[in-house]
Design a protein around this motif. Sequence first.
Motif, PDB file in Angstrom:
ATOM      1  N   UNK A  19       1.089  -0.639   0.259  1.00 57.71           N
ATOM      2  CA  UNK A  19       0.331  -0.335  -0.118  1.00 57.71           C
ATOM      3  C   UNK A  19       0.739   1.284  -0.169  1.00 57.71           C
ATOM      4  N   UNK A  20       1.559   1.388   1.427  1.00 55.44           N
ATOM      5  CA  UNK A  20       2.484   2.264   0.819  1.00 55.44           C
ATOM      6  C   UNK A  20       3.852   2.835  -0.452  1.00 55.44           C
ATOM      7  N   UNK A  21       3.451   1.626  -0.591  1.00 62.62           N
ATOM      8  CA  UNK A  21       4.406   1.979  -2.333  1.00 62.62           C
ATOM      9  C   UNK A  21       3.519   2.151  -3.165  1.00 62.62           C
ATOM     10  N   UNK A  22       2.323   1.506  -3.300  1.00 66.55           N
ATOM     11  CA  UNK A  22       1.137   1.957  -4.534  1.00 66.55           C
ATOM     12  C   UNK A  22       1.048   3.872  -4.220  1.00 66.55           C
ATOM     13  N   UNK A  23       0.671   3.686  -3.538  1.00 66.05           N
ATOM     14  CA  UNK A  23       0.157   5.492  -2.636  1.00 66.05           C
ATOM     15  C   UNK A  23       2.020   6.529  -3.037  1.00 66.05           C
ATOM     16  N   UNK A  24       2.970   5.786  -2.636  1.00 67.14           N
ATOM     17  CA  UNK A  24       3.962   6.807  -3.307  1.00 67.14           C
ATOM     18  C   UNK A  24       4.450   6.932  -5.394  1.00 67.14           C
ATOM     19  N   UNK A  26       2.026   6.693  -6.694  1.00 65.82           N
ATOM     20  CA  UNK A  26       0.854   7.781  -7.374  1.00 65.82           C
ATOM     21  C   UNK A  26       1.668   8.859  -7.548  1.00 65.82           C
ATOM     22  N   UNK A  27       1.973   9.274  -6.542  1.00 68.51           N
ATOM     23  CA  UNK A  27       2.847  10.675  -5.656  1.00 68.51           C
ATOM     24  C   UNK A  27       3.358  10.584  -6.786  1.00 68.51           C
ATOM     25  N   UNK A  28       4.488   9.716  -7.020  1.00 65.57           N
ATOM     26  CA  UNK A  28       5.477  10.715  -7.889  1.00 65.57           C
ATOM     27  C   UNK A  28       5.010  10.400  -9.169  1.00 65.57           C
ATOM     28  N   UNK A  29       3.942  10.091  -9.443  1.00 61.55           N
ATOM     29  CA  UNK A  29       3.231   9.873 -11.346  1.00 61.55           C
ATOM     30  C   UNK A  29       2.109  11.144 -11.089  1.00 61.55           C
ATOM     31  N   UNK A  30       2.231  11.784 -10.294  1.00 65.67           N
ATOM     32  CA  UNK A  30       1.001  12.801 -10.645  1.00 65.67           C
ATOM     33  C   UNK A  30       2.041  14.089 -10.187  1.00 65.67           C
ATOM     34  N   UNK A  31       3.097  13.825  -9.116  1.00 65.84           N
ATOM     35  CA  UNK A  31       4.588  15.464  -8.839  1.00 65.84           C
ATOM     36  C   UNK A  31       4.216  15.372 -10.683  1.00 65.84           C
ATOM     37  N   UNK A  32       5.071  14.042 -10.970  1.00 65.60           N
ATOM     38  CA  UNK A  32       6.138  14.813 -12.471  1.00 65.60           C
ATOM     39  C   UNK A  32       5.886  15.419 -13.756  1.00 65.60           C
ATOM     40  N   UNK A  33       4.864  15.621 -14.089  1.00 67.04           N
ATOM     41  CA  UNK A  33       4.578  16.591 -14.621  1.00 67.04           C
ATOM     42  C   UNK A  33       4.277  18.281 -14.553  1.00 67.04           C
ATOM     43  N   UNK A  34       4.063  18.306 -13.516  1.00 67.51           N
ATOM     44  CA  UNK A  34       3.358  19.616 -12.648  1.00 67.51           C
ATOM     45  C   UNK A  34       5.100  20.127 -12.208  1.00 67.51           C
ATOM     46  N   UNK A  35       6.134  19.172 -12.315  1.00 68.78           N
ATOM     47  CA  UNK A  35       7.023  20.159 -11.825  1.00 68.78           C
ATOM     48  C   UNK A  35       7.957  19.994 -12.936  1.00 68.78           C
ATOM     49  N   UNK A  36       7.545  18.985 -13.992  1.00 65.16           N
ATOM     50  CA  UNK A  36       8.309  19.541 -15.514  1.00 65.16           C
ATOM     51  C   UNK A  36       7.799  20.705 -15.590  1.00 65.16           C
ATOM     52  N   UNK A 149      12.228   8.669 -17.940  1.00 69.55           N
ATOM     53  CA  UNK A 149      10.675   9.716 -18.244  1.00 69.55           C
ATOM     54  C   UNK A 149      10.013   8.110 -19.243  1.00 69.55           C
ATOM     55  N   UNK A 150      10.283   7.611 -20.263  1.00 65.44           N
ATOM     56  CA  UNK A 150      10.356   5.850 -20.882  1.00 65.44           C
ATOM     57  C   UNK A 150      10.139   5.089 -19.803  1.00 65.44           C
ATOM     58  N   UNK A 151      10.501   5.159 -19.120  1.00 68.34           N
ATOM     59  CA  UNK A 151      10.592   3.742 -17.325  1.00 68.34           C
ATOM     60  C   UNK A 151       9.368   4.651 -16.963  1.00 68.34           C
ATOM     61  N   UNK A 152       9.041   5.666 -16.714  1.00 63.11           N
ATOM     62  CA  UNK A 152       7.822   6.287 -15.937  1.00 63.11           C
ATOM     63  C   UNK A 152       7.388   6.219 -16.717  1.00 63.11           C
ATOM     64  N   UNK A 153       6.521   6.177 -17.761  1.00 64.09           N
ATOM     65  CA  UNK A 153       5.289   6.268 -18.427  1.00 64.09           C
ATOM     66  C   UNK A 153       5.278   4.216 -18.430  1.00 64.09           C
ATOM     67  N   UNK A 154       6.511   3.894 -18.836  1.00 64.12           N
ATOM     68  CA  UNK A 154       6.267   2.062 -18.570  1.00 64.12           C
ATOM     69  C   UNK A 154       5.882   1.732 -16.823  1.00 64.12           C
ATOM     70  N   UNK A 155       6.221   1.812 -16.502  1.00 60.23           N
ATOM     71  CA  UNK A 155       5.356   2.013 -14.902  1.00 60.23           C
ATOM     72  C   UNK A 155       3.839   2.364 -14.836  1.00 60.23           C
ATOM     73  N   UNK A 156       3.717   3.549 -14.941  1.00 61.31           N
ATOM     74  CA  UNK A 156       2.450   3.948 -15.000  1.00 61.31           C
ATOM     75  C   UNK A 156       1.659   2.731 -16.234  1.00 61.31           C
ATOM     76  N   UNK A 157       2.032   2.634 -16.546  1.00 63.97           N
ATOM     77  CA  UNK A 157       1.325   1.696 -17.188  1.00 63.97           C
ATOM     78  C   UNK A 157       0.564  -0.355 -17.043  1.00 63.97           C
ATOM     79  N   UNK A 158       2.257  -0.012 -16.509  1.00 68.61           N
ATOM     80  CA  UNK A 158       1.668  -1.814 -15.337  1.00 68.61           C
ATOM     81  C   UNK A 158       1.118  -1.220 -14.561  1.00 68.61           C
ATOM     82  N   UNK A 159       1.031  -0.306 -13.402  1.00 69.83           N
ATOM     83  CA  UNK A 159       0.107   0.335 -12.176  1.00 69.83           C
ATOM     84  C   UNK A 159      -0.920  -0.212 -12.934  1.00 69.83           C
ATOM     85  N   UNK A 160      -1.225   0.719 -13.718  1.00 72.18           N
ATOM     86  CA  UNK A 160      -2.951   0.699 -14.735  1.00 72.18           C
ATOM     87  C   UNK A 160      -3.413  -0.551 -14.751  1.00 72.18           C
TER      88      UNK A 160
END
Length: 184
Positions: A19-24, A26-36, A149-160
């Motif tokens: 659960x902690x990893x999942x929440x973290x 999701x937080x990292x994936x949400x932060x990434x486009x905002x900070x960039x 960035x590529x790995x981040x998109x891959x991670x987002x797809x795998x998480x989904x």
Amino acid sequence: MPRHPLPDGWSRAQRRLHAAIALLVLAALAMAPVMVGLGYDRLLLKFLLYQAHKSVGLLVLLLAAALLLLHAARGRPAPEAGLPAWQRHASTAMHAALFALLLAMPVLGYLTAASAPIAIPTFFLGLIPVPHLLAPDAARFAWLGGLHEWAGWSLALLVAGHAGMAIRHHLQGRPTLRRMWRGG
């Protein structure tokens, strides 16, 4: 083959780490486009978001490593009865890919930050300086940043996909989510 009998369910520690990893993540994936996407007119907020993103990544690395060690020590429950072999194999492959990315993403992020041409420091949890073991290098920074960035998109797809399949199994009446929530 594990040296110990397979547990009946996930332990409390395994469920909490998951659960902690999942929440973290999701937080990292949400932060990434905002900070960039923040302009340099919001430099302080941009800096703080990058530091938070780096800290979250390092926490994910530590927690994912801990969860892998716990799986190795305690074992994982047997796959659900009645799952076709191809789904068991797909699940095993997806979990392996998820863990590979959970470990690789923070390392790639760290190497990207360490290679940055402008050498912005990294502070874990905003307090603890993390030394950069690479010298600034624009070409390496660009290459690693693209890979991160590529790995981040891959991670987002795998998480989904992971979450989607858990929900699908739940809607089919399988105990997938109950086993993760309650351990049995």
